[in-house]
Design a protein around this motif. Structure first.
Motif, PDB file in Angstrom:
ATOM      1  N   SER A 211      17.407  14.934  18.174  1.00  0.00           N
ATOM      2  CA  SER A 211      16.824  16.126  18.796  1.00  0.00           C
ATOM      3  C   SER A 211      15.422  16.400  18.266  1.00  0.00           C
ATOM      4  O   SER A 211      14.564  16.906  19.008  1.00  0.00           O
ATOM      5  N   ARG A 212      15.190  16.099  17.006  1.00  0.00           N
ATOM      6  CA  ARG A 212      13.850  16.351  16.447  1.00  0.00           C
ATOM      7  C   ARG A 212      12.794  15.506  17.153  1.00  0.00           C
ATOM      8  O   ARG A 212      11.681  15.969  17.413  1.00  0.00           O
ATOM      9  N   LYS A 213      13.122  14.274  17.457  1.00  0.00           N
ATOM     10  CA  LYS A 213      12.159  13.422  18.155  1.00  0.00           C
ATOM     11  C   LYS A 213      11.935  13.916  19.585  1.00  0.00           C
ATOM     12  O   LYS A 213      10.803  13.912  20.079  1.00  0.00           O
ATOM     13  N   LEU A 214      13.010  14.349  20.239  1.00  0.00           N
ATOM     14  CA  LEU A 214      12.878  14.817  21.620  1.00  0.00           C
ATOM     15  C   LEU A 214      12.139  16.148  21.690  1.00  0.00           C
ATOM     16  O   LEU A 214      11.367  16.394  22.641  1.00  0.00           O
ATOM     17  N   SER A 215      12.335  17.016  20.703  1.00  0.00           N
ATOM     18  CA  SER A 215      11.683  18.332  20.736  1.00  0.00           C
ATOM     19  C   SER A 215      10.168  18.226  20.662  1.00  0.00           C
ATOM     20  O   SER A 215       9.454  19.096  21.173  1.00  0.00           O
ATOM     21  N   VAL A 216       9.655  17.187  20.039  1.00  0.00           N
ATOM     22  CA  VAL A 216       8.195  16.998  19.964  1.00  0.00           C
ATOM     23  C   VAL A 216       7.625  16.758  21.357  1.00  0.00           C
ATOM     24  O   VAL A 216       6.552  17.277  21.711  1.00  0.00           O
ATOM     25  N   ASP A 217       8.340  15.998  22.179  1.00  0.00           N
ATOM     26  CA  ASP A 217       7.850  15.711  23.531  1.00  0.00           C
ATOM     27  C   ASP A 217       8.068  16.887  24.481  1.00  0.00           C
ATOM     28  O   ASP A 217       7.281  17.091  25.416  1.00  0.00           O
ATOM     29  N   ILE A 218       9.120  17.678  24.244  1.00  0.00           N
ATOM     30  CA  ILE A 218       9.447  18.769  25.167  1.00  0.00           C
ATOM     31  C   ILE A 218       8.553  19.981  24.934  1.00  0.00           C
ATOM     32  O   ILE A 218       8.202  20.707  25.877  1.00  0.00           O
ATOM     33  N   GLY A 219       8.147  20.223  23.700  1.00  0.00           N
ATOM     34  CA  GLY A 219       7.328  21.397  23.413  1.00  0.00           C
ATOM     35  C   GLY A 219       7.940  22.312  22.377  1.00  0.00           C
ATOM     36  O   GLY A 219       7.648  23.517  22.368  1.00  0.00           O
ATOM     37  N   GLY A 220       8.790  21.786  21.517  1.00  0.00           N
ATOM     38  CA  GLY A 220       9.365  22.593  20.454  1.00  0.00           C
ATOM     39  C   GLY A 220      10.884  22.558  20.483  1.00  0.00           C
ATOM     40  O   GLY A 220      11.516  22.351  21.527  1.00  0.00           O
ATOM     41  N   SER A 221      11.474  22.768  19.319  1.00  0.00           N
ATOM     42  CA  SER A 221      12.933  22.713  19.215  1.00  0.00           C
ATOM     43  C   SER A 221      13.597  23.894  19.918  1.00  0.00           C
ATOM     44  O   SER A 221      14.674  23.756  20.497  1.00  0.00           O
ATOM     45  N   LYS A 222      12.961  25.082  19.894  1.00  0.00           N
ATOM     46  CA  LYS A 222      13.566  26.253  20.546  1.00  0.00           C
ATOM     47  C   LYS A 222      13.589  26.093  22.066  1.00  0.00           C
ATOM     48  O   LYS A 222      14.559  26.483  22.733  1.00  0.00           O
ATOM     49  N   ARG A 223      12.530  25.530  22.614  1.00  0.00           N
ATOM     50  CA  ARG A 223      12.511  25.298  24.060  1.00  0.00           C
ATOM     51  C   ARG A 223      13.571  24.270  24.456  1.00  0.00           C
ATOM     52  O   ARG A 223      14.268  24.436  25.461  1.00  0.00           O
TER      53      ARG A 223
END
Length: 766
Positions: A211-223
């Motif tokens: 999830s940490r790797k994916l959150s960088v591309d999505i725009g943040g872990s909360k999003r």
């Protein structure tokens, strides 16, 4: 300038971080309370419906808070696919986690699942990689693993009333798959739930790292969390509707569940997520994992008592809702012990690995101009090997030598047969099979001792153990011999009692098991027969005569002497000593253990046949007495041999050759006498000795040392030390005021009257 007030205006880090620590502790305690509340709700609400409701409620709160659709860049089609995949695995993990909650209860679920990913990653790294971070982390990983095993082995899951959950045993696909799996594994529901939660913990750690790797591309872990929660609710909606219309509901009024479900969503899934995020940013991930684990584990143990039958909250917060009864998973000694171990493991693993400073700091120069460096403890820090690496090294040491390899292979066969016998005995409820299985398990300890001795005997000598570890084999043989004597005595005493009053014996399945045990033992007999067939070499007498000036031996040896006007001594190590057939005491002890088991199997077969065919009940004690006597007689030579080595007796096979060697020493020119002769056997193939030689004042010390060393090397003494003593030194050591010539005259007079001094041997007058 206020030069003297260096602390003015400084903010103490502990007081600055205290509010965040307090907030984290309170949140974790509330999360524990929310999970206990969720367990009560799950007694009347179906698992799929419950997970859908909490995911839908969480999405309803996260969407207005995070506003993922209006903030940030618009997601591409590829990113939506990755988010959808992330949501699918998140929903699956949540379903299995909540299912484990219904199986094991709240406190066990918290102890097994509520671990930080840094703690789990540190434990896995310490166990299975070489980057564990030091011995302390290896200990922490072992404690963590022990805590899990204590829940599997020592936890008795106490239940007040045995009822089924609303989904029943096969009304849900998850339940059906789970029960099929645990029936294949052969474990109970409770232990199956423990294994499920451990598996989910490992998968959840990997899920968070992804999830940490994916959150960088999505725009943040909360999003990403808001998107994923919404998609999980959408995925679960059809499944929840299907269960709602197909199965009967146990809920009498959904309005009574509104407050508990809202509290669970707010405390467990919203507040905990945001407080964890804030604590990680303000503190750090390691402090957050430590303080959070302390709080949630301690509160879970306290709340478990409150929710149990003994506590005031035995009926739960919701009382007896609907048609479901109570099923409590109460506290047990295994749960409390496991909780303490988890707290200790978190205390050890919840710290970052210190950075290793491989460079030293220059502190000055020596008088000769050489630089001096100061190395800190981190620079000298040694990382510990992982358990897998240590196991591979031990296995390599075992397999590289014939004796240890044979013991290891037979130990594996014996253990496999032991566990098969125990499993078959438990399946058929046969006490005889279970007893024989534990007897074979006890026999395996002798094989473990022998295997350890075979490996340790090859270890190199150290500063403390200067002779090496060869005598470990002798000690192992002696201990195995004592075990066999104790076993023989117990069997003999029990057989005498049965001989006077033969009991009834049930020979059912006994003959089959005995024949199988005999076949296993015959493998060991053939594997270790070489240990029994080796015989001692006679050593023989020394073949060469050294007289006159003598000659230096051509064999490979080395010596050193400390020369002065008084005395010198030499140590000789022969690398080409005569080869001898020696008995390995360790292997002989292992062979005798296998032989004793073989005789036992034969005795059981014979007695079973006689009892079954002719009803001769005395056959069993008679065979037992015969076996006990045979074991005792066969082990006596091993005990005598190993005891003689341990008390440092002169090797019996070298007695004649040593006596001949001492006679040849007396015949050497320039040798007057000898004293303090000591010869012993350090291990089966290592003989040692020391000798003091008195020589004339004009003697060539190195010549005498070489001649004496050559004599005893031919006798098989590998480690031999010679001390040469001249007149001045000998007179000093004698403690007498007379001269050397007067001492020779006095000795001749004593020889004439037959009263030779015990301290001297045949002093020659010059």
């Amino acid at each position: 300038m206020l030069s003297g007030s260096t602390n003015l205006g400084r903010v103490d880090s502990t007081s600055r971080l205290a509010p965040y620590i307090i907030l984290l502790v309170i949140t974790k305690c509330l999360r524990s309370l929310g999970l206990f509340l969720a367990y009560d709700v799950l007694k009347v609400v179906h698992l799929i419906i419950f997970v859908f409701l909490i995911k839908a409620g969480s999405a309803a709160l996260l969407l207005p808070i995070q506003r993922p659709f209006s903030s940030g860049k618009r997601l591409t089609k590829r990113q939506w696919i990755r988010v959808f995949r992330h949501a699918f695995f998140g929903a699956l993990i949540t379903l299995l986690w909540i299912f484990g909650l219904t199986l094991c209860g709240t406190v066990r679920t918290i102890l097994l699942f509520e671990h930080s990913d840094v703690v789990v990653s540190a434990a896995v790294a310490a166990l299975f990689t070489g980057r564990g971070g030091g011995p302390s982390r290896t200990r922490g990983a072992v404690v963590f693993l022990t805590a899990i095993l204590s829940l599997l082995l020592f936890d008795v899951d106490l239940k007040l009333t045995q009822v089924e959950h609303p989904e029943g045993h096969h009304n849900s696909a998850i339940t059906h798959i789970f029960y099929q799996s645990i029936s294949w594994l052969g474990v109970s529901d409770h232990r199956g739930g423990v294994l499920l939660l451990v598996l989910m913990l490992c998968i959840n750690v990997a899920y968070k790292n992804t999830s940490r790797k994916l959150s960088v591309d999505i725009g943040g872990s909360k999003r990403l969390h808001a998107y994923s929660t919404l998609l999980q609710a959408i995925m679960l909606l059809p499944w929840a509707l299907f269960h709602m219309f197909i199965h009967d509901s146990l809920v009498l009024s959904w309005w009574t569940l509104l407050f508990p479900l809202a509290a669970i969503v707010l405390i467990v899934f919203i507040l905990d997520y945001y407080v964890d995020s804030v604590s990680t940013n303000r503190l750090d991930v390691f402090k957050t994992s430590r303080y959070g684990a302390y709080a949630i584990f301690t509160s879970a143990l306290l709340l478990a008592y409150y929710w149990s039958s003994e506590g005031p909250g035995a009926d739960g917060i919701l009382g007896k809702m609907g048609k479901g009864g109570l099923m409590e998973h109460g506290l047990s000694g295994g749960v409390v012990f496991s909780g303490l171990l988890f707290i200790l493991a978190t205390r050890i693993l919840g710290f970052p690995i210190p950075k290793q400073n491989t460079k030293g700091s220059l502190v000055g120069y020596t008088a000769g101009g050489l630089p001096l460096y100061n190395f800190t403890g981190d620079a000298l820090h040694r990382t510990s090997q992982s358990i897998m690496t240590i196991s591979k090294n031990i296995l390599r040491q075992i397999l590289e030598e014939y004796d240890s390899r044979q013991i290891f292979y037979y130990l594996c066969i014996n253990l496999a047969f032991t566990f098969i016998e125990l499993a078959y005995g438990a399946w058929t409820n046969s006490l005889g099979l279970i007893s024989d299985g534990f007897h074979m398990l006890f026999d395996c300890t002798a094989l473990v001792v022998g295997l350890s001795a075979a490996v340790m005997s090859r270890w190199k000598a150290t500063r403390i153990f200067s002779y090496g570890f060869g005598r470990v084999e002798v000690l192992s043989g002696f201990v195995n011999g004592l075990f066999l004597v104790v076993i023989a005595c117990f069997v003999f005493i029990a057989a005498i009692g049965r001989l006077l009053d033969p009991p009834e014996i049930n020979t059912e399945k006994l003959l089959t098991v005995s024949i199988a045990g005999l076949l296993v033992n015959m493998i060991g007999i053939f594997a270790f027969s070489h240990a029994h067939s080796h015989a001692h070499g006679g050593g023989g007498a020394c073949s060469q005569s050294h007289g006159g000036g003598g000659h230096a031996p051509s064999g490979s040896h080395h010596g050193h002497s400390h020369n002065s006007s008084s005395h010198s001594h030499s140590h000789s190590h022969d690398s080409r000593a005569p080869a001898k057939k020696t008995t390995n005491s360790n292997m002989q002890g292992v062979f005798l253990h296998v032989l004793a088991d073989t005789l036992g199997s034969v005795g059981v077969i014979v007695s079973s046949f006689l009892i079954g065919q002719f009803g001769l009940l005395v056959a069993d004690p008679i065979c037992s007495i015969f076996i006990a006597v045979m074991i005792f007689l066969s082990v006596l030579p091993l005990l005598g041999q190993t005891a003689a080595i341990l008390v440092q007796r002169i090797p019996p096979e070298l007695e004649n050759s040593i006596a001949d060697g001492l006679k040849k020493v007396k015949l050497l020119d320039e040798v007057l006498s000898y004293r303090e002769h000591h010869f012993w056997c350090h291990s089966a193939e290592n003989f040692a000795g020391t000798l003091h030689v008195q020589v004339t004042a004009q003697a060539n010390e190195q010549k005498v040392i070489q001649q004496v060393s050559a004599i005893f090397k031919e006798c098989g003494i590998q480690n031999f030390s010679v001390q040469v003593e001249k007149e001045a030194y000998y007179q000093h050591m004698s403690g007498l005021s007379v001269t050397f010539d007067q001492m020779v005259e006095m000795t001749q007079q004593l020889n004439a009257i037959g009263q030779q001094d015990d301290g001297l041997y045949d002093i020659k007058a010059v």
